[in-house]
Motif scaffolding. Structure first.
Motif, PDB file in Angstrom:
ATOM      1  N   LEU A  33     -13.664  58.390  -5.400  1.00  0.00           N
ATOM      2  CA  LEU A  33     -13.707  59.272  -4.241  1.00  0.00           C
ATOM      3  C   LEU A  33     -14.459  60.548  -4.608  1.00  0.00           C
ATOM      4  N   LYS A  34     -15.346  60.981  -3.710  1.00  0.00           N
ATOM      5  CA  LYS A  34     -16.104  62.217  -3.925  1.00  0.00           C
ATOM      6  C   LYS A  34     -15.561  63.296  -3.003  1.00  0.00           C
ATOM      7  N   PHE A  35     -15.094  64.393  -3.609  1.00  0.00           N
ATOM      8  CA  PHE A  35     -14.577  65.546  -2.880  1.00  0.00           C
ATOM      9  C   PHE A  35     -15.618  66.654  -2.942  1.00  0.00           C
ATOM     10  N   CYS A  36     -16.089  67.112  -1.791  1.00  0.00           N
ATOM     11  CA  CYS A  36     -17.123  68.146  -1.747  1.00  0.00           C
ATOM     12  C   CYS A  36     -16.588  69.455  -1.181  1.00  0.00           C
ATOM     13  N   ASP A  37     -17.201  70.533  -1.667  1.00  0.00           N
ATOM     14  CA  ASP A  37     -16.852  71.904  -1.278  1.00  0.00           C
ATOM     15  C   ASP A  37     -15.545  72.364  -1.895  1.00  0.00           C
ATOM     16  N   LEU A  38     -15.209  71.853  -3.068  1.00  0.00           N
ATOM     17  CA  LEU A  38     -14.052  72.373  -3.796  1.00  0.00           C
ATOM     18  C   LEU A  38     -14.479  73.604  -4.584  1.00  0.00           C
ATOM     19  N   ALA A  45      -2.011  69.338 -10.963  1.00  0.00           N
ATOM     20  CA  ALA A  45      -1.296  69.542  -9.692  1.00  0.00           C
ATOM     21  C   ALA A  45      -2.066  68.917  -8.535  1.00  0.00           C
ATOM     22  N   ASP A  46      -3.405  69.018  -8.586  1.00  0.00           N
ATOM     23  CA  ASP A  46      -4.229  68.387  -7.548  1.00  0.00           C
ATOM     24  C   ASP A  46      -4.098  66.877  -7.601  1.00  0.00           C
ATOM     25  N   GLY A  47      -3.965  66.356  -8.818  1.00  0.00           N
ATOM     26  CA  GLY A  47      -3.828  64.910  -8.967  1.00  0.00           C
ATOM     27  C   GLY A  47      -2.583  64.375  -8.294  1.00  0.00           C
ATOM     28  N   GLU A  48      -1.478  65.108  -8.444  1.00  0.00           N
ATOM     29  CA  GLU A  48      -0.240  64.688  -7.790  1.00  0.00           C
ATOM     30  C   GLU A  48      -0.366  64.764  -6.273  1.00  0.00           C
ATOM     31  N   GLY A  82       3.980  39.983   4.527  1.00  0.00           N
ATOM     32  CA  GLY A  82       3.359  41.301   4.622  1.00  0.00           C
ATOM     33  C   GLY A  82       2.622  41.700   3.349  1.00  0.00           C
ATOM     34  N   VAL A  83       1.719  42.642   3.484  1.00  0.00           N
ATOM     35  CA  VAL A  83       0.967  43.147   2.330  1.00  0.00           C
ATOM     36  C   VAL A  83       1.880  44.036   1.490  1.00  0.00           C
ATOM     37  N   PRO A  84       1.998  43.778   0.184  1.00  0.00           N
ATOM     38  CA  PRO A  84       2.830  44.644  -0.656  1.00  0.00           C
ATOM     39  C   PRO A  84       2.305  46.083  -0.662  1.00  0.00           C
ATOM     40  N   THR A  85       3.180  47.026  -0.874  1.00  0.00           N
ATOM     41  CA  THR A  85       2.783  48.439  -0.927  1.00  0.00           C
ATOM     42  C   THR A  85       1.927  48.693  -2.155  1.00  0.00           C
ATOM     43  N   PRO A  86       0.735  49.262  -1.978  1.00  0.00           N
ATOM     44  CA  PRO A  86      -0.135  49.529  -3.138  1.00  0.00           C
ATOM     45  C   PRO A  86       0.395  50.698  -3.956  1.00  0.00           C
ATOM     46  N   LYS A  87       0.126  50.663  -5.245  1.00  0.00           N
ATOM     47  CA  LYS A  87       0.462  51.782  -6.123  1.00  0.00           C
ATOM     48  C   LYS A  87      -0.834  52.426  -6.590  1.00  0.00           C
ATOM     49  N   PHE A  88      -1.015  53.691  -6.246  1.00  0.00           N
ATOM     50  CA  PHE A  88      -2.233  54.408  -6.614  1.00  0.00           C
ATOM     51  C   PHE A  88      -1.996  55.209  -7.900  1.00  0.00           C
ATOM     52  N   SER A  89      -3.048  55.385  -8.679  1.00  0.00           N
ATOM     53  CA  SER A  89      -2.951  56.152  -9.921  1.00  0.00           C
ATOM     54  C   SER A  89      -4.329  56.668 -10.302  1.00  0.00           C
ATOM     55  N   TYR A  90      -4.364  57.571 -11.265  1.00  0.00           N
ATOM     56  CA  TYR A  90      -5.636  58.015 -11.815  1.00  0.00           C
ATOM     57  C   TYR A  90      -5.622  57.789 -13.327  1.00  0.00           C
ATOM     58  N   ASP A 173      -4.133  73.987   0.041  1.00  0.00           N
ATOM     59  CA  ASP A 173      -4.858  74.341  -1.173  1.00  0.00           C
ATOM     60  C   ASP A 173      -5.154  73.125  -2.044  1.00  0.00           C
ATOM     61  N   GLY A 174      -4.616  71.968  -1.689  1.00  0.00           N
ATOM     62  CA  GLY A 174      -4.867  70.758  -2.456  1.00  0.00           C
ATOM     63  C   GLY A 174      -6.201  70.140  -2.085  1.00  0.00           C
ATOM     64  N   PRO A 175      -6.600  69.084  -2.776  1.00  0.00           N
ATOM     65  CA  PRO A 175      -7.923  68.496  -2.539  1.00  0.00           C
ATOM     66  C   PRO A 175      -8.132  67.968  -1.129  1.00  0.00           C
ATOM     67  N   TRP A 176      -7.083  67.396  -0.505  1.00  0.00           N
ATOM     68  CA  TRP A 176      -7.247  66.873   0.852  1.00  0.00           C
ATOM     69  C   TRP A 176      -7.448  68.008   1.850  1.00  0.00           C
ATOM     70  N   GLY A 177      -6.787  69.144   1.620  1.00  0.00           N
ATOM     71  CA  GLY A 177      -6.907  70.253   2.548  1.00  0.00           C
ATOM     72  C   GLY A 177      -8.128  71.119   2.312  1.00  0.00           C
ATOM     73  N   GLU A 178      -8.551  71.260   1.046  1.00  0.00           N
ATOM     74  CA  GLU A 178      -9.659  72.152   0.719  1.00  0.00           C
ATOM     75  C   GLU A 178     -11.019  71.511   0.931  1.00  0.00           C
ATOM     76  N   ALA A 179     -11.153  70.237   0.620  1.00  0.00           N
ATOM     77  CA  ALA A 179     -12.466  69.584   0.688  1.00  0.00           C
ATOM     78  C   ALA A 179     -13.005  69.543   2.111  1.00  0.00           C
ATOM     79  N   MET A 180     -14.309  69.789   2.226  1.00  0.00           N
ATOM     80  CA  MET A 180     -14.966  69.682   3.526  1.00  0.00           C
ATOM     81  C   MET A 180     -15.322  68.236   3.844  1.00  0.00           C
ATOM     82  N   SER A 181     -15.472  67.431   2.807  1.00  0.00           N
ATOM     83  CA  SER A 181     -15.742  66.009   3.024  1.00  0.00           C
ATOM     84  C   SER A 181     -15.187  65.213   1.858  1.00  0.00           C
ATOM     85  N   VAL A 182     -14.699  64.032   2.161  1.00  0.00           N
ATOM     86  CA  VAL A 182     -14.210  63.095   1.148  1.00  0.00           C
ATOM     87  C   VAL A 182     -14.792  61.736   1.487  1.00  0.00           C
TER      88      VAL A 182
END
Length: 347
Positions: A33-38, A45-48, A82-90, A173-182
């Motif tokens: 994922l590309k986060f722009c305008d950070l 903390a952003d990762g969480e 049903g589709v199992p719930t995905p587990k996301f990580s970095y 203030d997190g990446p989803w709120g701060e980024a202008m585009s993802v």
């Protein structure tokens, strides 16, 4: 012995129309994922916050996957249970004991200078993972893993999830709120700068603040004042110097290499005699005592692949000029911090 042969009707030789194949899939894939305008790269903390957002939209992920899977084999496939719930990580750091990873940006992150869609900020590309366990699909024919089309399924899910994540971000203030585009990108080849750490850069600071030799008590006062002054005025100048020297790079942070239990300690004084006075002192021409202190710092930054020059000469001059420029004066701040002490008010 008498044998008899009985012919079966033709219909009996045709497979039952209700025959299906059940296939169970378990896999873990990466994506970018590309986060722009950070304003700065993403840290722990952003990762969480990043993962919390993705997990909060897991239902949308599952709905898209089920809808798309049911289109396979002319619409004859179905998801069983049903589709199992995905587990996301970095990514995790390979050698976490070599440096305090809480001081570093997320592992698997890189920087794209003036990336497409970037405004005043910069773009950062983050490698992420998602894991699906025991996805059961029933189809008229066998469904090989490659025909599942995991990449296309993920892209479709992210196209549904990301707009909602950006508009509904709880943490502005997190990446989803701060980024202008993802945006999802194929890989991190667009990055021009990778993580680098300049460790233990040390700079001499000679202070002329007293008429008598420094005791440990007075030296501790100076050290504390130096730390505050260094963080407030020298650190921004260090970042500015790096930006000027290599604009395609990006500073993540300037950290103290002596940090203990969260206390910021950039500066220190050398050894002292048994009587408690510091060793590195001498009398200046005006009769005041000059004492040597040292300040050290680490630069955690995304270094442009094309930058090969040394930052050290510029950084040393930058920090020393902060104290020389007297804007504001360190000695004035020292006097304000310890007003009951008589400090020399010239350098």
């Amino acid at each position: 012995m008498k044998l008899s042969l009985r012919l079966l009707p033709a219909a009996a030789l045709v497979p039952l129309a209700s025959a299906h194949y059940d296939t169970v899939f378990t896999f873990k894939d990466d994506f970018y994922l590309k986060f722009c305008d950070l304003s700065v790269g993403m840290g722990p903390a952003d990762g969480e916050a990043l993962l919390d957002g993705l997990h909060a939209k897991a239902d949308a992920f599952k709905e898209v996957w089920e809808t798309e899977i049911e289109k396979l084999q002319d619409g004859e496939c179905e998801v069983v249970g049903g589709v199992p719930t995905p587990k996301f990580s970095y990514c995790e750091w390979k050698y976490p004991n070599r440096y305090d990873i809480n001081r570093l940006p997320l592992a698997g992150e890189c920087h794209e200078h003036s990336g497409e869609m970037a405004g005043e900020g910069e773009c950062y590309i983050q490698r992420l993972f998602y894991k699906i366990k025991d996805l059961k699909v029933r189809c008229p024919e066998k469904l090989p893993m490659i025909d599942l089309g995991r990449s296309d399924l993920l892209t479709a899910a992210l196209e549904d999830m990301i707009p909602a994540l950006m508009t509904e971000a709880v943490d502005a203030d997190g990446p989803w709120g701060e980024a202008m585009s993802v945006d999802e990108v194929e890989d991190n080849d667009e990055c021009n700068a990778l993580l680098s750490i300049n460790r233990y850069t040390k700079i001499d600071i000679d202070l002329k603040c007293l008429k008598e030799e420094f005791s440990i008590e007075k030296a501790d006062m100076l050290k504390d004042a130096l730390d505050e002054y260094f963080e407030a005025y020298a650190v921004p100048k260090i970042k500015e110097t790096v930006d000027d020297a290599t604009p395609a790079s990006a500073v993540y942070s300037v950290k103290s290499p002596y940090d203990k239990d969260g206390d910021t300690v950039y500066c220190y004084y050398p050894s002292y005699y048994n009587n408690g006075n510091l060793v590195d002192q001498y009398e200046a021409g005006d009769g005041n005592i000059v004492t040597n202190f040292k300040c050290g710092f680490d630069i955690v930054w995304f270094k442009d692949k094309g930058f090969s020059a040394s930052l050290l000469p510029d950084l040393v001059e930058t920090v020393q000029n902060v104290f020389i420029a007297d804007q504001p004066s360190f000695l004035q701040i020292l006097q304000a911090k310890y007003p009951d002490e008589a400090w020399v008010q010239n350098t």
